[in-house]
Design a protein around this motif. Structure first.
Motif, mmCIF file in Angstrom:
data_model
loop_
_atom_site.group_PDB
_atom_site.id
_atom_site.type_symbol
_atom_site.label_atom_id
_atom_site.label_comp_id
_atom_site.label_asym_id
_atom_site.label_seq_id
_atom_site.Cartn_x
_atom_site.Cartn_y
_atom_site.Cartn_z
ATOM 1 N N UNK A 3 18.868 -7.839 8.114
ATOM 2 C CA UNK A 3 17.970 -8.981 8.362
ATOM 3 C C UNK A 3 16.516 -8.508 8.385
ATOM 4 N N UNK A 4 15.627 -9.382 7.974
ATOM 5 C CA UNK A 4 14.205 -9.030 7.950
ATOM 6 C C UNK A 4 13.432 -9.885 8.937
ATOM 7 N N UNK A 5 12.778 -9.175 9.853
ATOM 8 C CA UNK A 5 11.906 -9.860 10.814
ATOM 9 C C UNK A 5 10.472 -9.531 10.419
ATOM 10 N N UNK A 6 9.637 -10.540 10.391
ATOM 11 C CA UNK A 6 8.234 -10.310 10.026
ATOM 12 C C UNK A 6 7.309 -10.885 11.090
ATOM 13 N N UNK A 7 6.139 -10.270 11.193
ATOM 14 C CA UNK A 7 5.099 -10.734 12.112
ATOM 15 C C UNK A 7 4.020 -11.415 11.275
ATOM 16 N N UNK A 8 3.589 -12.583 11.695
ATOM 17 C CA UNK A 8 2.437 -13.238 11.059
ATOM 18 C C UNK A 8 1.297 -13.204 12.094
ATOM 19 N N UNK A 9 0.431 -12.171 11.992
ATOM 20 C CA UNK A 9 -0.600 -12.004 13.016
ATOM 21 C C UNK A 9 -1.897 -12.722 12.644
ATOM 22 N N UNK A 10 -2.675 -13.036 13.663
ATOM 23 C CA UNK A 10 -3.973 -13.645 13.373
ATOM 24 C C UNK A 10 -4.674 -14.094 14.628
ATOM 25 N N UNK A 11 -5.823 -14.714 14.420
ATOM 26 C CA UNK A 11 -6.625 -15.221 15.537
ATOM 27 C C UNK A 11 -6.245 -16.680 15.815
ATOM 28 N N UNK A 32 13.483 -13.939 10.298
ATOM 29 C CA UNK A 32 12.824 -14.302 11.541
ATOM 30 C C UNK A 32 11.325 -14.057 11.394
ATOM 31 N N UNK A 33 10.547 -15.057 11.772
ATOM 32 C CA UNK A 33 9.091 -14.926 11.658
ATOM 33 C C UNK A 33 8.470 -15.135 13.033
ATOM 34 N N UNK A 34 7.639 -14.167 13.430
ATOM 35 C CA UNK A 34 6.977 -14.257 14.727
ATOM 36 C C UNK A 34 5.485 -14.428 14.489
ATOM 37 N N UNK A 35 4.962 -15.579 14.863
ATOM 38 C CA UNK A 35 3.517 -15.809 14.760
ATOM 39 C C UNK A 35 2.904 -15.135 15.978
ATOM 40 N N UNK A 36 1.973 -14.206 15.753
ATOM 41 C CA UNK A 36 1.438 -13.403 16.860
ATOM 42 C C UNK A 36 -0.076 -13.551 16.955
ATOM 43 N N UNK A 37 -0.524 -14.084 18.074
ATOM 44 C CA UNK A 37 -1.965 -14.306 18.290
ATOM 45 C C UNK A 37 -2.557 -13.053 18.934
ATOM 46 N N UNK A 38 -3.602 -12.528 18.299
ATOM 47 C CA UNK A 38 -4.269 -11.347 18.857
ATOM 48 C C UNK A 38 -5.070 -11.770 20.091
ATOM 49 N N UNK A 39 -4.796 -11.114 21.235
ATOM 50 C CA UNK A 39 -5.513 -11.487 22.473
ATOM 51 C C UNK A 39 -6.905 -10.858 22.562
ATOM 52 N N UNK A 72 -0.275 -10.763 21.246
ATOM 53 C CA UNK A 72 -0.227 -9.304 21.329
ATOM 54 C C UNK A 72 -1.626 -8.738 21.557
ATOM 55 N N UNK A 73 -1.623 -7.499 22.017
ATOM 56 C CA UNK A 73 -2.842 -6.759 22.279
ATOM 57 C C UNK A 73 -2.733 -5.418 21.598
ATOM 58 N N UNK A 74 -3.842 -4.797 21.271
ATOM 59 C CA UNK A 74 -3.773 -3.442 20.717
ATOM 60 C C UNK A 74 -3.426 -3.439 19.240
ATOM 61 N N UNK A 75 -2.807 -2.346 18.819
ATOM 62 C CA UNK A 75 -2.536 -2.176 17.390
ATOM 63 C C UNK A 75 -1.362 -3.031 16.922
ATOM 64 N N UNK A 76 -1.560 -3.648 15.762
ATOM 65 C CA UNK A 76 -0.509 -4.472 15.167
ATOM 66 C C UNK A 76 0.750 -3.640 14.878
ATOM 67 N N UNK A 77 0.543 -2.406 14.400
ATOM 68 C CA UNK A 77 1.718 -1.572 14.058
ATOM 69 C C UNK A 77 2.574 -1.285 15.293
ATOM 70 N N UNK A 78 1.914 -1.102 16.445
ATOM 71 C CA UNK A 78 2.664 -0.843 17.682
ATOM 72 C C UNK A 78 3.462 -2.074 18.091
ATOM 73 N N UNK A 79 2.804 -3.230 17.964
ATOM 74 C CA UNK A 79 3.478 -4.482 18.311
ATOM 75 C C UNK A 79 4.674 -4.714 17.384
ATOM 76 N N UNK A 80 4.455 -4.472 16.098
ATOM 77 C CA UNK A 80 5.528 -4.689 15.111
ATOM 78 C C UNK A 80 6.720 -3.775 15.431
ATOM 79 N N UNK A 81 6.428 -2.550 15.790
ATOM 80 C CA UNK A 81 7.498 -1.596 16.112
ATOM 81 C C UNK A 81 8.277 -2.066 17.345
ATOM 82 N N UNK A 82 7.515 -2.476 18.374
ATOM 83 C CA UNK A 82 8.152 -3.012 19.604
ATOM 84 C C UNK A 82 9.089 -4.173 19.286
#
Ligand code: PNS
Length: 166
Positions: A3-11, A32-39, A72-82
């Motif tokens: 399965x592929x989970x993706x993050x859609x990050x943005x402001x 699975x798609x996770x919309x992630x708002x940068x804090x 999320x906060x901090x680096x996108x790559x860290x959040x994606x890994x988590x």
């Protein structure tokens, strides 16, 4: 199962129909798609608080059973890994977006070679839509109802009547 989970990050300040169009396209190709708002955005003072932006997105994605929203906060790559996500989804509207997106994708690849960036194009009718333009046009009395979800129009109106917002 693969399965592929993706993050859609943005402001997402605020969510536009262009973002929503991309969410719909992304939701069709990933599991699975996770919309992630940068804090901790460096973009200056936002119009909407993070909880307000999250609430507007939550309402707008109600019709999708494989899309969720979080922050999320901090680096996108860290959040994606988590999150156990293999990919980052980003939209490209025009060539002008490409340079910034290319740099971010390459930096993210440098930071985490396992994380892929997927680029998708929104519908042509939204290629000129950006959160920044929406805010500017609305502030000057322009009609943005065709360009953002109905709740966002309501919230924009509520902002303009609340004192101390400018
Ligand atoms: O909607 P935006 O402002 O174009 O989104 C930009 C975002 C949130 C995707 C980007 O700023 C980001 O990922 N920030 C998190 C910090 C980070 O990981 N920086 C290194 C990547 S270049």
């Amino acid at each position: 199962m693969h399965t592929v989970k993706a993050i859609y990050p943005g402001t997402f300040d605020p969510l536009t129909n262009g973002h929503l169009d991309l969410i719909a396209r992304g939701a069709k190709i990933v599991d699975e798609l996770v919309v992630a708002i940068l804090r901790n955005s460096e973009k200056g003072t936002p119009l909407f608080t993070v909880p307000e932006r999250e609430e507007m997105i939550r309402e707008a994605i109600q019709g999708f059973d494989n899309v969720s929203v979080t922050t999320f906060n901090g680096l996108l790559v860290d959040f994606a890994r988590q999150q156990g996500a293999k990919a980052v989804l980003r939209g490209i509207r025009a060539i002008s977006d490409y340079e910034y997106e290319f740099q971010m994708a390459m930096m993210n690849r440098k930071l985490d070679p396992e994380l892929e960036t997927l680029f998708m194009m929104p519908a042509e009718k939204y290629t000129y839509v950006s959160s920044r333009l929406i805010k500017g046009v609305f502030r000057l009395g322009g009609d943005v109802t065709a360009l953002v979800p109905p709740l966002v129009v309501e919230r924009l109106k509520a902002k303009t009547v609340t004192p101390n917002n400018e």
